[in-house]
Motif scaffolding. Structure first.
Motif, PDB file in Angstrom:
ATOM      1  N   THR A 187       8.774  -0.616  20.369  1.00 19.73           N
ATOM      2  CA  THR A 187       7.808  -1.114  19.292  1.00 19.73           C
ATOM      3  C   THR A 187       8.156  -2.708  20.326  1.00 19.73           C
ATOM      4  OG1 THR A 187       8.847  -0.307  17.710  1.00 19.73           O
ATOM      5  CG2 THR A 187       8.276  -2.862  17.632  1.00 19.73           C
ATOM      6  N   THR A 188       7.064  -3.968  20.412  1.00 11.22           N
ATOM      7  CA  THR A 188       7.071  -5.128  21.013  1.00 11.22           C
ATOM      8  C   THR A 188       6.459  -5.738  19.781  1.00 11.22           C
ATOM      9  OG1 THR A 188       5.368  -3.969  22.684  1.00 11.22           O
ATOM     10  CG2 THR A 188       5.482  -6.453  21.946  1.00 11.22           C
ATOM     11  N   ILE A 189       7.142  -7.052  19.021  1.00 11.27           N
ATOM     12  CA  ILE A 189       7.488  -8.453  18.397  1.00 11.27           C
ATOM     13  C   ILE A 189       6.340  -9.732  19.173  1.00 11.27           C
ATOM     14  CG2 ILE A 189       8.836  -9.473  16.697  1.00 11.27           C
ATOM     15  CD1 ILE A 189      11.094  -6.789  16.820  1.00 11.27           C
ATOM     16  N   ILE A 190       5.414  -9.587  18.478  1.00  7.76           N
ATOM     17  CA  ILE A 190       5.162 -10.967  18.244  1.00  7.76           C
ATOM     18  C   ILE A 190       5.377 -12.141  17.419  1.00  7.76           C
ATOM     19  CG2 ILE A 190       2.733 -12.378  18.129  1.00  7.76           C
ATOM     20  CD1 ILE A 190       0.885  -9.868  18.259  1.00  7.76           C
ATOM     21  N   SER A 204       3.224   1.076  22.761  1.00  8.87           N
ATOM     22  CA  SER A 204       3.853   0.882  21.947  1.00  8.87           C
ATOM     23  C   SER A 204       3.444   0.149  20.379  1.00  8.87           C
ATOM     24  CB  SER A 204       4.946  -0.693  22.229  1.00  8.87           C
ATOM     25  OG  SER A 204       3.715  -1.992  22.291  1.00  8.87           O
ATOM     26  N   SER A 205       4.443   0.418  19.729  1.00  9.86           N
ATOM     27  CA  SER A 205       3.773  -0.431  17.812  1.00  9.86           C
ATOM     28  C   SER A 205       3.780  -1.715  18.541  1.00  9.86           C
ATOM     29  CB  SER A 205       4.862  -0.264  17.113  1.00  9.86           C
ATOM     30  OG  SER A 205       5.032   1.465  17.126  1.00  9.86           O
ATOM     31  N   ILE A 206       3.173  -2.149  17.472  1.00  7.19           N
ATOM     32  CA  ILE A 206       3.396  -3.923  17.602  1.00  7.19           C
ATOM     33  C   ILE A 206       3.517  -4.949  16.753  1.00  7.19           C
ATOM     34  CG2 ILE A 206       2.526  -6.330  18.088  1.00  7.19           C
ATOM     35  CD1 ILE A 206       0.788  -4.540  20.414  1.00  7.19           C
ATOM     36  N   ILE A 207       4.126  -5.352  16.330  1.00  5.88           N
ATOM     37  CA  ILE A 207       4.673  -6.102  14.827  1.00  5.88           C
ATOM     38  C   ILE A 207       4.405  -7.540  15.107  1.00  5.88           C
ATOM     39  CG2 ILE A 207       6.648  -6.536  13.211  1.00  5.88           C
ATOM     40  CD1 ILE A 207       7.616  -3.669  13.463  1.00  5.88           C
ATOM     41  N   LYS A 208       3.804  -8.007  13.842  1.00  6.27           N
ATOM     42  CA  LYS A 208       3.741  -9.636  14.155  1.00  6.27           C
ATOM     43  C   LYS A 208       4.931 -10.000  13.236  1.00  6.27           C
ATOM     44  CE  LYS A 208       0.879 -13.741  14.318  1.00  6.27           C
ATOM     45  NZ  LYS A 208       0.175 -14.534  14.399  1.00  6.27           N
ATOM     46  N   LEU A 209       5.480 -11.231  13.693  1.00  2.72           N
ATOM     47  CA  LEU A 209       6.532 -11.457  12.340  1.00  2.72           C
ATOM     48  C   LEU A 209       6.677 -12.922  12.658  1.00  2.72           C
ATOM     49  CD1 LEU A 209       9.385 -10.278  11.328  1.00  2.72           C
ATOM     50  CD2 LEU A 209      10.770 -10.671  13.194  1.00  2.72           C
ATOM     51  N   SER A 210       6.564 -13.380  11.548  1.00  2.00           N
ATOM     52  CA  SER A 210       6.909 -15.012  11.822  1.00  2.00           C
ATOM     53  C   SER A 210       7.524 -15.556  11.059  1.00  2.00           C
ATOM     54  CB  SER A 210       5.386 -15.495  10.572  1.00  2.00           C
ATOM     55  OG  SER A 210       5.691 -15.500   9.067  1.00  2.00           O
ATOM     56  N   VAL A 256       5.918 -10.294   7.626  1.00  2.00           N
ATOM     57  CA  VAL A 256       6.089  -9.336   8.589  1.00  2.00           C
ATOM     58  C   VAL A 256       4.567  -8.433   8.813  1.00  2.00           C
ATOM     59  CG1 VAL A 256       6.733  -6.951   9.778  1.00  2.00           C
ATOM     60  CG2 VAL A 256       8.424  -9.027   8.578  1.00  2.00           C
ATOM     61  N   LYS A 257       3.642  -8.236   9.630  1.00  2.00           N
ATOM     62  CA  LYS A 257       2.666  -7.643  10.430  1.00  2.00           C
ATOM     63  C   LYS A 257       2.412  -6.872  11.150  1.00  2.00           C
ATOM     64  CE  LYS A 257      -2.525  -8.516   9.910  1.00  2.00           C
ATOM     65  NZ  LYS A 257      -3.722  -9.749  10.378  1.00  2.00           N
ATOM     66  N   ILE A 258       2.243  -5.034   9.969  1.00  2.00           N
ATOM     67  CA  ILE A 258       1.791  -3.453  11.387  1.00  2.00           C
ATOM     68  C   ILE A 258       0.959  -4.643  12.184  1.00  2.00           C
ATOM     69  CG2 ILE A 258       1.582  -1.843  11.573  1.00  2.00           C
ATOM     70  CD1 ILE A 258       3.728  -2.141  10.092  1.00  2.00           C
TER      71      ILE A 258
END
Length: 186
Positions: A85-88, A170-176, A181-183
């Motif tokens: 999982t990649t997180i932005i 990978s999965s990518i999740i944006k975490l502000s 949280v946005k997939i």
């Protein structure tokens, strides 16, 4: 594996590009703090530098060097994720400015892969990890599918046979920082 790590390290320290297996797909990599090397990645991929690239770091401690404030939920997501999982993250810092998206974010993954872990740990910096293809083309599912253009465009190809296949991004999740949280990619 040590021989391959040492060869890849030398290339990365010299600002050169490597082609290497990750916990997901084969990646084009460089030192994430070297703007000239990052520019070479964009040129090889024929990709606009407004489209951000993913970086790999060895662990939570290293992650904290590149994000002003790592949200607590990020560490929970990393711990419970069953697949890569990649997180932005918001507020990137200490990386090449051409790696940071226009909105100040950066995409980072802590890979569950010994080679990537050792490489990042020994380099002591984040490593760019973008799929080994020209932008717009399909992501190669194996080394055999990587185009000659990409292979010839890097300075060092890691010669490492993988026990587990690395064939899916990978999965990518944006975490502000505000808690949203946005997939982006499952």
């Amino acid at each position: 594996m040590n021989h391959e790590i040492n060869n890849a390290l030398q290339a990365l320290r010299e600002g050169r590009l490597i082609l290497y297996p990750t916990d997901t797909v084969w990646g084009i990599g460089c030192d994430a703090t070297n703007a000239a090397a990052v520019k070479k990645v964009y040129e090889l991929k024929q990709r606009e530098d407004s489209k951000a690239l993913i970086c790999l770091v060895a662990d939570d401690r290293m992650l904290k060097k590149y994000i002003k404030k790592v949200p607590e939920v990020a560490l929970n997501i990393i711990d419970i994720s069953e697949k890569p999982t990649t997180i932005i993250y918001d507020d990137a810092q200490n990386v090449a400015t051409n790696l940071i998206a226009e909105d100040g974010t950066i995409a980072i993954r802590i890979p569950d892969d010994e080679f990537c872990y050792q490489l990042s740990r020994k380099l002591n910096t984040a490593i760019v990890s973008t799929s080994a293809n020209i932008s717009g083309q399909a992501t190669p599912k194996s080394f055999k599918e990587i185009s000659q253009e990409v292979i010839k465009g890097v300075d060092y190809v890691v010669n490492l046979q993988r026990e587990k296949s690395c064939n899916k991004p990978s999965s990518i999740i944006k975490l502000s920082n505000s808690g949203i949280v946005k997939i982006i990619r499952e």
